[in-house]
Design a protein around this motif. Structure first.
Motif, PDB file in Angstrom:
ATOM      1  N   UNK A 196      43.125  38.894  40.399  1.00  0.00           N
ATOM      2  CA  UNK A 196      42.526  37.569  40.520  1.00  0.00           C
ATOM      3  C   UNK A 196      43.068  36.632  39.443  1.00  0.00           C
ATOM      4  N   UNK A 197      43.235  37.134  38.235  1.00  0.00           N
ATOM      5  CA  UNK A 197      43.794  36.305  37.151  1.00  0.00           C
ATOM      6  C   UNK A 197      45.241  35.918  37.443  1.00  0.00           C
ATOM      7  N   UNK A 215      48.353  33.574  48.477  1.00  0.00           N
ATOM      8  CA  UNK A 215      47.340  34.222  49.303  1.00  0.00           C
ATOM      9  C   UNK A 215      46.784  35.424  48.564  1.00  0.00           C
ATOM     10  N   UNK A 216      45.495  35.358  48.294  1.00  0.00           N
ATOM     11  CA  UNK A 216      44.765  36.474  47.716  1.00  0.00           C
ATOM     12  C   UNK A 216      43.343  36.392  48.278  1.00  0.00           C
ATOM     13  N   UNK A 231      41.168  43.272  46.093  1.00  0.00           N
ATOM     14  CA  UNK A 231      42.307  44.181  46.097  1.00  0.00           C
ATOM     15  C   UNK A 231      43.333  43.820  45.043  1.00  0.00           C
ATOM     16  N   UNK A 232      44.505  44.463  45.114  1.00  0.00           N
ATOM     17  CA  UNK A 232      45.499  44.238  44.057  1.00  0.00           C
ATOM     18  C   UNK A 232      46.786  43.591  44.575  1.00  0.00           C
ATOM     19  N   UNK A 233      46.822  43.180  45.851  1.00  0.00           N
ATOM     20  CA  UNK A 233      48.035  42.615  46.435  1.00  0.00           C
ATOM     21  C   UNK A 233      47.927  41.097  46.561  1.00  0.00           C
ATOM     22  N   UNK A 246      49.649  44.124  41.804  1.00  0.00           N
ATOM     23  CA  UNK A 246      49.256  43.961  40.398  1.00  0.00           C
ATOM     24  C   UNK A 246      48.743  45.295  39.849  1.00  0.00           C
ATOM     25  N   UNK A 247      49.301  45.695  38.712  1.00  0.00           N
ATOM     26  CA  UNK A 247      48.978  46.982  38.113  1.00  0.00           C
ATOM     27  C   UNK A 247      47.875  46.909  37.073  1.00  0.00           C
TER      28      UNK A 247
END
Length: 390
Positions: free
Chosen positions: A269-270, A285-286, A306-308, A373-374
């Protein structure tokens, strides 16, 4: 111990095989290709399935059973089967259920290998697929035919990170007596449980966030017991089973799924907010950005985003290549869901074999970049993306 009434994290950690005579605290590896029988009657009863027991690790194995049981509890599923890869799960699920002459209705935004199954391989067996646009769910029913058997979608999608209303799909499947299958890979069972919205089967590439550390391959399908039985029989005879070692790794990974995914989502999100404010980025797009077209749907059916992230870089395909070449900290890789942040430019890499028209049809523009995003310090990830965008 019955863990049914416990919370998600407790189930993920405390759903375990029975302890052996050694009273181990952590479940051991069962690296055995086969299992022995007490006598001829035991062997006969086992092969006729009068007894539920392990026979051969292509059929079942204690480590695989534990992994599947955990996913079933997380997804609210009756039964499941684990596969060597995510694509083995996708293929075997469809192949175990479909007959020549059947028809699939699918969202057009699907993973490239799934698209290849639908367009290149299934037609060999007289199985056809019709695509609906992910952003036009009102058109879905117009694609349904008398021989339609399966309704299929990913949510969020790969790589465009679109979201579809799972309850709407569940209602359509129920109305037309279709099998609803959802690829839940991007969300994981922690963020989203499609069975609650009417899905009959849920598929995961366990290689992604379920493993979470880029170590092993795996896949799993869970859901309605009668459907899983058909998939199991197909898989028992064709051999796409998950290895016991990978099952052991993945089952241990599930113990930390919740804490890992929480941090992935917080970081993502950040990063998404940073990208949205950058002058060299056209759009982002998130699912949990308010600017996402299906933001309200995402909030309704997902715990977090999510992380994508998918973002459109200004300058098209050349800008995308330059961006990748400028990356220093993040990884250039085809995987997602790793502890390490990964960036991919689909138009010049993973989807480069598609025509520009076909890329656009599934939401891949020339400047689209996908970021997985890790778990690094998020400020370091943002700094790397910032210098690469400059």
């Amino acid at each position: 111990m019955n863990t049914e009434e416990f919370g998600f994290e407790t189930q993920a950690i405390r759903t375990q095989l029975e302890r052996s005579q050694y009273l181990e605290h952590s479940v051991p590896l069962y690296l055995s290709s086969s299992f022995v029988f007490e006598d001829a009657e035991d062997m006969r009863a086992s092969f006729t399935e009068e007894k539920e027991r392990n026979i051969y690790s292509r059929f079942s194995n204690p480590n695989t059973t534990e992994f599947v049981e955990k996913i079933c509890k997380m997804e609210g599923a009756e039964s499941g089967y684990a596969f060597a890869t995510g694509m083995a799960a996708v293929y075997s699920t469809f192949a175990g259920l479909l007959n020549s002459g059947d028809h699939i209705v699918s969202a057009s935004s699907v993973f490239g290998s799934t698209h290849a199954l639908f367009m290149t391989y299934f037609p060999k067996w007289n199985i056809e697929t019709s695509y609906f646009e992910i952003n036009k769910p009102e058109t879905i029913e117009s694609f349904i035919k008398p021989n339609t058997k399966i309704l299929y979608a990913e949510s969020p999608t790969n790589p465009g990170v679109d979201v579809i209303d799972l309850q709407l799909l569940g209602d359509i499947a129920k109305k037309h007596n279709l099998i609803l299958i959802i690829d839940n890979c991007f969300a994981t069972p922690y963020l989203q449980q499609p069975i609650k919205f009417g899905a009959h089967l849920v598929i995961h590439s366990a290689t992604k966030l379920i493993d979470g550390q880029g170590r092993v391959l795996g896949g799993v399908t869970v859901g309605n017991a009668d459907l899983i039985r058909q998939i199991y029989l197909f898989s028992r005879n064709t051999g796409p089973a998950l290895s016991p070692f990978n099952a052991w790794v993945l089952s241990k990974s599930l113990e930390t799924l919740a804490v890992r995914v929480d941090r992935h989502c917080e970081n993502a999100l950040k990063v998404a907010e940073f990208l949205e404010s950058h002058p060299n980025v056209n759009s982002v797009k998130y699912p949990f950005l308010k600017s996402h077209p299906q933001y309200e749907i995402a909030k309704k059916q997902m715990k977090a985003g999510g992380n994508i992230i998918a973002f459109e870089i200004k300058g098209g395909i050349e800008a995308g290549r330059k961006f990748l070449n400028a990356i220093q900290l993040c990884s250039l890789s085809a995987n997602i869901g790793d502890t390490r942040t990964i960036v991919t430019h689909p138009a010049s890499t993973t989807h480069s074999k598609l025509s520009e028209e076909d890329q656009l049809a599934v939401g891949i523009t020339q400047g689209l970049v996908r970021v997985s995003v890790g778990l690094e310090t998020v400020e370091d990830v943002i700094a790397d993306l910032k210098q690469a965008l400059a």
